[in-house]
Design a protein around this motif. Structure first.
Motif, short mmCIF file in Angstrom:
data_model
loop_
_atom_site.label_atom_id
_atom_site.label_comp_id
_atom_site.label_asym_id
_atom_site.label_seq_id
_atom_site.Cartn_x
_atom_site.Cartn_y
_atom_site.Cartn_z
N ALA A 111 0.85 -1.20 0.00
CA ALA A 111 0.00 0.00 0.00
C ALA A 111 0.89 1.25 0.00
CB ALA A 111 -0.90 -0.01 1.22
N PRO A 112 0.50 2.29 -0.75
CA PRO A 112 1.29 3.52 -0.78
C PRO A 112 1.34 4.17 0.60
CG PRO A 112 -0.44 3.57 -2.44
CD PRO A 112 -0.66 2.35 -1.60
N GLY A 113 2.43 4.84 0.88
CA GLY A 113 2.57 5.55 2.16
C GLY A 113 1.71 6.79 2.22
N ASN A 114 1.86 7.52 3.31
CA ASN A 114 1.13 8.77 3.51
C ASN A 114 2.11 9.84 3.95
OD1 ASN A 114 -0.68 10.79 4.07
ND2 ASN A 114 -1.69 9.73 5.74
N PRO A 115 2.65 10.61 3.02
CA PRO A 115 2.39 10.65 1.58
C PRO A 115 3.20 9.59 0.83
CG PRO A 115 3.99 12.33 2.09
CD PRO A 115 3.60 11.68 3.41
N PRO A 116 2.72 9.20 -0.36
CA PRO A 116 3.48 8.26 -1.17
C PRO A 116 4.79 8.87 -1.64
CG PRO A 116 1.21 8.41 -1.91
CD PRO A 116 1.42 9.52 -0.94
N VAL A 117 5.80 8.03 -1.78
CA VAL A 117 7.08 8.47 -2.31
C VAL A 117 7.06 8.25 -3.82
CG1 VAL A 117 9.57 8.03 -2.28
CG2 VAL A 117 8.25 7.89 -0.15
N LEU A 118 7.49 9.26 -4.55
CA LEU A 118 7.57 9.14 -6.01
C LEU A 118 9.01 8.91 -6.42
CD1 LEU A 118 5.22 12.00 -7.25
CD2 LEU A 118 4.73 9.58 -7.03
N PRO A 119 9.24 8.05 -7.39
CA PRO A 119 8.27 7.18 -8.06
C PRO A 119 8.03 5.91 -7.26
CG PRO A 119 10.40 6.87 -9.05
CD PRO A 119 10.57 7.94 -8.00
N SER A 120 6.91 5.22 -7.57
CA SER A 120 6.64 3.93 -6.95
C SER A 120 7.40 2.84 -7.71
CB SER A 120 5.12 3.65 -6.97
OG SER A 120 4.66 3.64 -8.30
N ALA A 121 7.25 1.60 -7.28
CA ALA A 121 8.01 0.50 -7.88
C ALA A 121 7.76 0.39 -9.38
CB ALA A 121 7.67 -0.81 -7.19
N THR A 122 6.50 0.47 -9.80
CA THR A 122 6.15 0.47 -11.22
C THR A 122 5.54 1.82 -11.51
OG1 THR A 122 5.73 -1.91 -11.13
CG2 THR A 122 4.83 -0.71 -13.01
N PHE A 123 6.14 2.56 -12.43
CA PHE A 123 5.75 3.96 -12.61
C PHE A 123 6.01 4.38 -14.05
CE2 PHE A 123 6.32 8.58 -12.06
CZ PHE A 123 5.25 8.87 -11.23
N GLY A 124 5.09 5.13 -14.62
CA GLY A 124 5.27 5.67 -15.97
C GLY A 124 4.03 6.40 -16.42
N THR A 125 4.06 6.95 -17.62
CA THR A 125 2.87 7.62 -18.14
C THR A 125 1.81 6.57 -18.41
OG1 THR A 125 3.55 7.48 -20.45
CG2 THR A 125 4.24 9.45 -19.20
N ILE A 126 0.54 6.96 -18.34
CA ILE A 126 -0.51 5.99 -18.60
C ILE A 126 -0.44 5.51 -20.05
CG2 ILE A 126 -2.01 6.76 -16.75
CD1 ILE A 126 -3.73 8.22 -18.76
N ASP A 127 0.07 6.36 -20.94
CA ASP A 127 0.25 5.97 -22.34
C ASP A 127 1.20 4.78 -22.45
OD1 ASP A 127 -0.03 8.97 -21.94
OD2 ASP A 127 -0.74 8.74 -24.00
N SER A 128 2.26 4.76 -21.63
CA SER A 128 3.26 3.69 -21.70
C SER A 128 2.70 2.35 -21.23
CB SER A 128 4.52 4.06 -20.90
OG SER A 128 4.25 4.09 -19.51
N PHE A 129 1.55 2.38 -20.52
CA PHE A 129 0.90 1.15 -20.07
C PHE A 129 -0.29 0.79 -20.96
CE2 PHE A 129 3.17 2.43 -16.26
CZ PHE A 129 3.72 1.23 -15.85
N GLY A 130 -0.40 1.47 -22.11
CA GLY A 130 -1.47 1.15 -23.06
C GLY A 130 -2.77 1.87 -22.84
N PHE A 131 -2.75 2.96 -22.07
CA PHE A 131 -3.95 3.76 -21.83
C PHE A 131 -3.72 5.19 -22.31
CE2 PHE A 131 -3.75 0.57 -18.41
CZ PHE A 131 -4.93 -0.12 -18.65
N PRO A 132 -3.70 5.44 -23.61
CA PRO A 132 -3.44 6.80 -24.08
C PRO A 132 -4.55 7.75 -23.65
CG PRO A 132 -4.18 5.42 -25.89
CD PRO A 132 -3.99 4.53 -24.70
N GLY A 133 -4.17 8.84 -23.05
CA GLY A 133 -5.16 9.82 -22.61
C GLY A 133 -4.67 10.63 -21.44
N ASN A 134 -5.61 11.23 -20.75
CA ASN A 134 -5.33 12.14 -19.64
C ASN A 134 -6.28 11.81 -18.49
OD1 ASN A 134 -3.64 13.86 -21.45
ND2 ASN A 134 -5.62 14.15 -22.42
N TRP A 135 -5.72 11.65 -17.29
CA TRP A 135 -6.58 11.47 -16.13
C TRP A 135 -7.50 12.67 -16.00
CZ3 TRP A 135 -6.80 6.79 -14.67
CH2 TRP A 135 -5.69 5.99 -14.48
N MET A 136 -8.72 12.45 -15.59
CA MET A 136 -9.68 13.54 -15.43
C MET A 136 -9.61 14.07 -14.00
SD MET A 136 -12.67 12.14 -17.95
CE MET A 136 -13.68 13.61 -17.83
N ILE A 137 -8.50 14.75 -13.75
CA ILE A 137 -8.22 15.38 -12.48
C ILE A 137 -7.85 16.82 -12.80
CG2 ILE A 137 -6.75 15.43 -10.43
CD1 ILE A 137 -6.12 12.45 -10.98
N ARG A 138 -8.49 17.78 -12.13
CA ARG A 138 -8.19 19.19 -12.39
C ARG A 138 -7.83 19.89 -11.09
NH1 ARG A 138 -13.46 20.41 -16.17
NH2 ARG A 138 -14.53 20.14 -14.19
#
Length: 179
Positions: A111-138
């Motif tokens: 489980a991620p810490g509070n606060p999480p440390v960046l980067p986590s063990a597996t980390f990258g753009t969502i595009d690099s994991f096959g999800f091209p797009g943008n998180w809907m967070i503003r």
């Protein structure tokens, strides 16, 4: 760079009903500053909003914050799904209209810490994991000068017509926003 310093006043987060998450699932938000624009080599934690729920599905939900940001660089808003955390469940929806290759994902066996440390063990753009797009967070903020978007001329890519007027109670007036 000219927008610093500013205060992050609100996080807006969209969870779709196709996410397999529930409106009552827990989510925490963490805000980081990243001077070089690459969170894969770390970022500085500047504030948190924990113990929240996803809220109404299929719309943006607003979470008030008050986090001062001094710059330089990018502002990162990290959402940690504390309740909707099975494989294939993403609490934020993905807008796939025009990928910017600026949305990141990270996961780990623990489980991620509070606060999480960046980067986590597996980390990258969502595009690099096959999800091209943008998180809907503003993120919504206000500059140190009390806000600079109070006049339409301050947003050159946005036009409003009509830009002023009065509408009687119970009546309606069409307004066109062009961006």
């Amino acid at each position: 760079a000219s927008d610093y310093p500013f205060t992050l006043t609100e996080i807006q987060f969209y969870t779709g009903s196709d996410s397999l998450c529930n409106a009552t699932d827990a989510v925490d938000f963490y805000v980081y500053q990243d001077a070089d624009g690459n969170p894969a080599n770390g970022a500085t934690h500047v504030g948190s909003l924990t113990g929240q729920t996803l809220g109404t599905l299929d719309q943006f939900n607003s979470y008030p914050v008050n986090i001062a940001l001094s710059g330089p660089g990018d502002v990162l808003i990290l959402a940690v799904n504390r309740g909707c955390d099975l494989a294939g469940q993403f609490p934020a929806s993905i807008d796939q209209t025009t990928p910017q290759v600026r949305s990141w994902i990270g996961f780990d066996a623990a489980a991620p810490g509070n606060p999480p440390v960046l980067p986590s063990a597996t980390f990258g753009t969502i595009d690099s994991f096959g999800f091209p797009g943008n998180w809907m967070i503003r993120g919504v903020g206000q500059t140190g000068g009390g806000g600079t978007c109070s006049a339409p001329t301050n947003i050159p890519w946005l036009t409003v017509a009509p830009s002023n007027g009065t509408t009687a109670g119970g009546a309606s007036t069409p307004v066109t926003l062009t961006y």
